[in-house]
Design a protein around this motif. Structure first.
Motif, mmCIF file in Angstrom:
data_model
loop_
_atom_site.group_PDB
_atom_site.id
_atom_site.type_symbol
_atom_site.label_atom_id
_atom_site.label_comp_id
_atom_site.label_asym_id
_atom_site.label_seq_id
_atom_site.Cartn_x
_atom_site.Cartn_y
_atom_site.Cartn_z
ATOM 1 N N ALA A 21 30.832 -16.554 7.111
ATOM 2 C CA ALA A 21 29.542 -16.983 6.562
ATOM 3 C C ALA A 21 29.671 -18.304 5.839
ATOM 4 O O ALA A 21 28.788 -19.160 5.905
ATOM 5 C CB ALA A 21 29.000 -15.909 5.602
ATOM 6 N N SER A 22 30.802 -18.519 5.118
ATOM 7 C CA SER A 22 30.971 -19.764 4.372
ATOM 8 C C SER A 22 31.016 -20.955 5.294
ATOM 9 O O SER A 22 30.463 -22.018 5.000
ATOM 10 C CB SER A 22 32.249 -19.702 3.535
ATOM 11 O OG SER A 22 33.378 -19.484 4.374
ATOM 12 N N ALA A 23 31.636 -20.799 6.478
ATOM 13 C CA ALA A 23 31.706 -21.900 7.435
ATOM 14 C C ALA A 23 30.352 -22.176 8.033
ATOM 15 O O ALA A 23 29.954 -23.317 8.236
ATOM 16 C CB ALA A 23 32.721 -21.568 8.532
ATOM 17 N N ARG A 24 29.598 -21.094 8.310
ATOM 18 C CA ARG A 24 28.268 -21.296 8.872
ATOM 19 C C ARG A 24 27.360 -21.985 7.871
ATOM 20 O O ARG A 24 26.557 -22.834 8.218
ATOM 21 C CB ARG A 24 27.663 -19.949 9.295
ATOM 22 C CG ARG A 24 28.379 -19.303 10.460
ATOM 23 C CD ARG A 24 27.489 -18.246 11.120
ATOM 24 N NE ARG A 24 26.990 -17.266 10.176
ATOM 25 C CZ ARG A 24 27.657 -16.180 9.812
ATOM 26 N NH1 ARG A 24 28.865 -15.953 10.274
ATOM 27 N NH2 ARG A 24 27.121 -15.320 8.970
ATOM 28 N N VAL A 35 17.199 -25.937 6.795
ATOM 29 C CA VAL A 35 17.394 -24.674 6.078
ATOM 30 C C VAL A 35 16.175 -23.782 6.269
ATOM 31 O O VAL A 35 16.293 -22.584 6.570
ATOM 32 C CB VAL A 35 17.644 -24.929 4.576
ATOM 33 C CG1 VAL A 35 17.597 -23.629 3.794
ATOM 34 C CG2 VAL A 35 18.979 -25.626 4.379
ATOM 35 N N ARG A 36 14.995 -24.360 6.079
ATOM 36 C CA ARG A 36 13.760 -23.583 6.233
ATOM 37 C C ARG A 36 13.661 -22.979 7.630
ATOM 38 O O ARG A 36 13.372 -21.797 7.794
ATOM 39 C CB ARG A 36 12.560 -24.492 5.958
ATOM 40 C CG ARG A 36 11.210 -23.824 6.214
ATOM 41 C CD ARG A 36 10.066 -24.800 5.935
ATOM 42 N NE ARG A 36 8.807 -24.263 6.429
ATOM 43 C CZ ARG A 36 8.079 -23.366 5.797
ATOM 44 N NH1 ARG A 36 8.478 -22.890 4.639
ATOM 45 N NH2 ARG A 36 6.952 -22.917 6.312
ATOM 46 N N THR A 37 13.916 -23.785 8.647
ATOM 47 C CA THR A 37 13.844 -23.314 10.024
ATOM 48 C C THR A 37 14.837 -22.183 10.271
ATOM 49 O O THR A 37 14.510 -21.171 10.895
ATOM 50 C CB THR A 37 14.120 -24.471 11.001
ATOM 51 O OG1 THR A 37 13.111 -25.477 10.820
ATOM 52 C CG2 THR A 37 14.093 -23.992 12.436
ATOM 53 N N ALA A 38 16.065 -22.372 9.779
ATOM 54 C CA ALA A 38 17.105 -21.365 9.983
ATOM 55 C C ALA A 38 16.752 -20.054 9.290
ATOM 56 O O ALA A 38 16.932 -18.968 9.859
ATOM 57 C CB ALA A 38 18.447 -21.890 9.473
ATOM 58 N N VAL A 39 16.231 -20.130 8.079
ATOM 59 C CA VAL A 39 15.906 -18.925 7.314
ATOM 60 C C VAL A 39 14.710 -18.199 7.936
ATOM 61 O O VAL A 39 14.717 -16.963 8.058
ATOM 62 C CB VAL A 39 15.633 -19.262 5.838
ATOM 63 C CG1 VAL A 39 15.112 -18.028 5.085
ATOM 64 C CG2 VAL A 39 16.906 -19.774 5.170
ATOM 65 N N LEU A 40 13.691 -18.930 8.345
ATOM 66 C CA LEU A 40 12.530 -18.291 8.956
ATOM 67 C C LEU A 40 12.903 -17.619 10.269
ATOM 68 O O LEU A 40 12.453 -16.504 10.568
ATOM 69 C CB LEU A 40 11.413 -19.321 9.182
ATOM 70 C CG LEU A 40 10.773 -19.906 7.916
ATOM 71 C CD1 LEU A 40 9.678 -20.894 8.278
ATOM 72 C CD2 LEU A 40 10.221 -18.809 7.010
ATOM 73 N N THR A 84 16.686 -7.059 3.890
ATOM 74 C CA THR A 84 17.093 -7.602 2.597
ATOM 75 C C THR A 84 17.307 -9.106 2.708
ATOM 76 O O THR A 84 17.577 -9.627 3.795
ATOM 77 C CB THR A 84 18.402 -6.965 2.085
ATOM 78 O OG1 THR A 84 19.493 -7.397 2.926
ATOM 79 C CG2 THR A 84 18.321 -5.451 2.076
ATOM 80 N N VAL A 85 17.215 -9.778 1.575
ATOM 81 C CA VAL A 85 17.475 -11.210 1.526
ATOM 82 C C VAL A 85 18.938 -11.493 1.868
ATOM 83 O O VAL A 85 19.246 -12.494 2.531
ATOM 84 C CB VAL A 85 17.117 -11.788 0.138
ATOM 85 C CG1 VAL A 85 17.614 -13.233 0.005
ATOM 86 C CG2 VAL A 85 15.614 -11.731 -0.093
ATOM 87 N N ASP A 86 19.847 -10.629 1.444
ATOM 88 C CA ASP A 86 21.264 -10.820 1.763
ATOM 89 C C ASP A 86 21.490 -10.890 3.266
ATOM 90 O O ASP A 86 22.226 -11.748 3.764
ATOM 91 C CB ASP A 86 22.096 -9.671 1.177
ATOM 92 C CG ASP A 86 22.301 -9.812 -0.322
ATOM 93 O OD1 ASP A 86 22.093 -10.927 -0.848
ATOM 94 O OD2 ASP A 86 22.663 -8.816 -0.962
ATOM 95 N N GLN A 140 22.760 -14.256 5.291
ATOM 96 C CA GLN A 140 23.984 -14.230 6.080
ATOM 97 C C GLN A 140 23.711 -14.665 7.513
ATOM 98 O O GLN A 140 24.467 -15.437 8.097
ATOM 99 C CB GLN A 140 24.600 -12.833 6.063
ATOM 100 C CG GLN A 140 25.921 -12.747 6.813
ATOM 101 C CD GLN A 140 26.577 -11.390 6.706
ATOM 102 O OE1 GLN A 140 26.002 -10.463 6.147
ATOM 103 N NE2 GLN A 140 27.782 -11.270 7.234
ATOM 104 N N ARG A 141 22.620 -14.183 8.062
ATOM 105 C CA ARG A 141 22.277 -14.535 9.444
ATOM 106 C C ARG A 141 21.944 -16.016 9.563
ATOM 107 O O ARG A 141 22.258 -16.663 10.564
ATOM 108 C CB ARG A 141 21.108 -13.688 9.917
ATOM 109 C CG ARG A 141 20.807 -13.856 11.402
ATOM 110 C CD ARG A 141 19.828 -12.808 11.883
ATOM 111 N NE ARG A 141 19.854 -12.704 13.337
ATOM 112 C CZ ARG A 141 19.927 -11.578 14.010
ATOM 113 N NH1 ARG A 141 20.001 -10.420 13.372
ATOM 114 N NH2 ARG A 141 19.940 -11.568 15.328
ATOM 115 N N ALA A 142 21.264 -16.553 8.557
ATOM 116 C CA ALA A 142 20.865 -17.962 8.594
ATOM 117 C C ALA A 142 22.028 -18.891 8.277
ATOM 118 O O ALA A 142 21.949 -20.099 8.525
ATOM 119 C CB ALA A 142 19.723 -18.204 7.613
#
Length: 204
Positions: free
Chosen positions: A5-8, A18-23, A39-41, A45-47
Motif C-alpha cells: 500500500a505504501s508503494a501504491r 487523488v479524487r479520481t482514484a478515491v471515487l 469502510t474508509v480504510d 487501501q484500494r485507492a
C-alpha cells in the motif's frame, strides 16, 4: 506481485488524481462489499492513499459515497445526439437498461433504494440530486427534438424522461423482472407517443 500500500500511495499524486482514484475505489468497494460493510480504510487501501488523505477531502464515509454515486451515474449513462428523437430516446433507454443490468448499476441502485437512503439524510439528498441531474442531462434530447419540429413546442422534457425511465425502474424494483433492449425500446416508444399525444390534446 501486488505492490504494498505504501508503494501504491507514492504513485497516486495529488489533487484531481487523488479524487479520481478515491471515487473509483469507492464504487469498486461498493460493488464488492456493499454499503453495510464499507469502510474508509478499505477505500483508502484500494485507492493507494492514506485514510487521512480521504478525510481531508470528505467529512465522512457517507459524504464520500454521495460524491462517488453522483459522479459515477453522471458519467456512465451517455446522452445521445443522433438527429432523431426516436433514436435518441431508444439509445437513452438502452443506456439506462445497460447500466441497471451491470454489477455497478445493481450495487448503486441497491444503495439508492435501501433503508440507508432513508436513514442517512446525505444519501436521501443524493438520490434526489442524482435523479434530478439525470433528467437535466437528458433534457437536450427533448429540446433538440422540439427545435427540429419532432415534438410539440410545449413538451415537458422532465415528464418525458420520467415516462421513459419509469417502466424500466418498475420492472427492476417492483416486479423483479429482467430488463433488456426490448424493454428499453418499448419504454422509449411509449414515452415518445405519450409526449406527442399530450401535445395533440393541448392543441385541440
Amino acid at each position: 506481485m501486488q505492490q504494498p500500500a505504501s508503494a501504491r500511495r507514492a504513485t497516486i499524486g495529488r489533487g484531481a488524481k487523488v479524487r479520481t482514484a478515491v471515487l473509483a475505489a469507492t464504487i469498486d468497494e461498493l460493488v464488492e462489499r456493499g454499503y453495510t460493510t464499507l469502510t474508509v480504510d478499505q477505500i483508502a487501501q484500494r485507492a493507494g492513499v492514506h485514510k487521512t488523505t480521504v478525510y481531508r477531502r470528505w467529512a465522512d464515509l457517507d459524504a464520500l459515497i454521495v460524491d462517488a454515486l453522483t459522479e459515477h451515474i453522471a458519467a456512465d449513462i451517455p446522452i445521445p445526439d443522433t438527429g432523431s428523437v426516436a433514436e435518441d430516446l431508444r439509445l437513452l433507454a438502452r443506456g439506462l437498461v445497460a447500466w441497471i443490468s451491470s454489477p455497478i448499476g445493481r450495487a448503486v441502485l441497491a444503495i439508492m433504494v435501501s433503508d440507508a437512503a432513508v436513514r442517512v439524510p446525505e444519501l436521501a439528498e443524493s438520490r434526489r440530486r442524482i435523479f434530478h441531474d439525470r433528467i437535466e442531462r437528458a433534457r437536450p434530447v427533448v429540446d433538440r427534438a422540439v427545435a427540429r419540429g419532432e415534438l410539440p413546442p410545449d413538451t415537458d422534457a422532465a415528464e418525458l424522461i420520467k415516462n421513459l425511465a419509469a417502466p424500466v425502474y418498475f420492472r427492476v424494483l417492483i416486479t423483479g423482472e429482467s430488463v433488456d433492449r426490448h424493454t428499453a425500446d418499448h419504454a422509449a416508444a411509449a414515452a415518445l407517443a405519450a409526449a406527442r399525444d399530450a401535445g395533440s390534446a393541448s392543441g385541440s
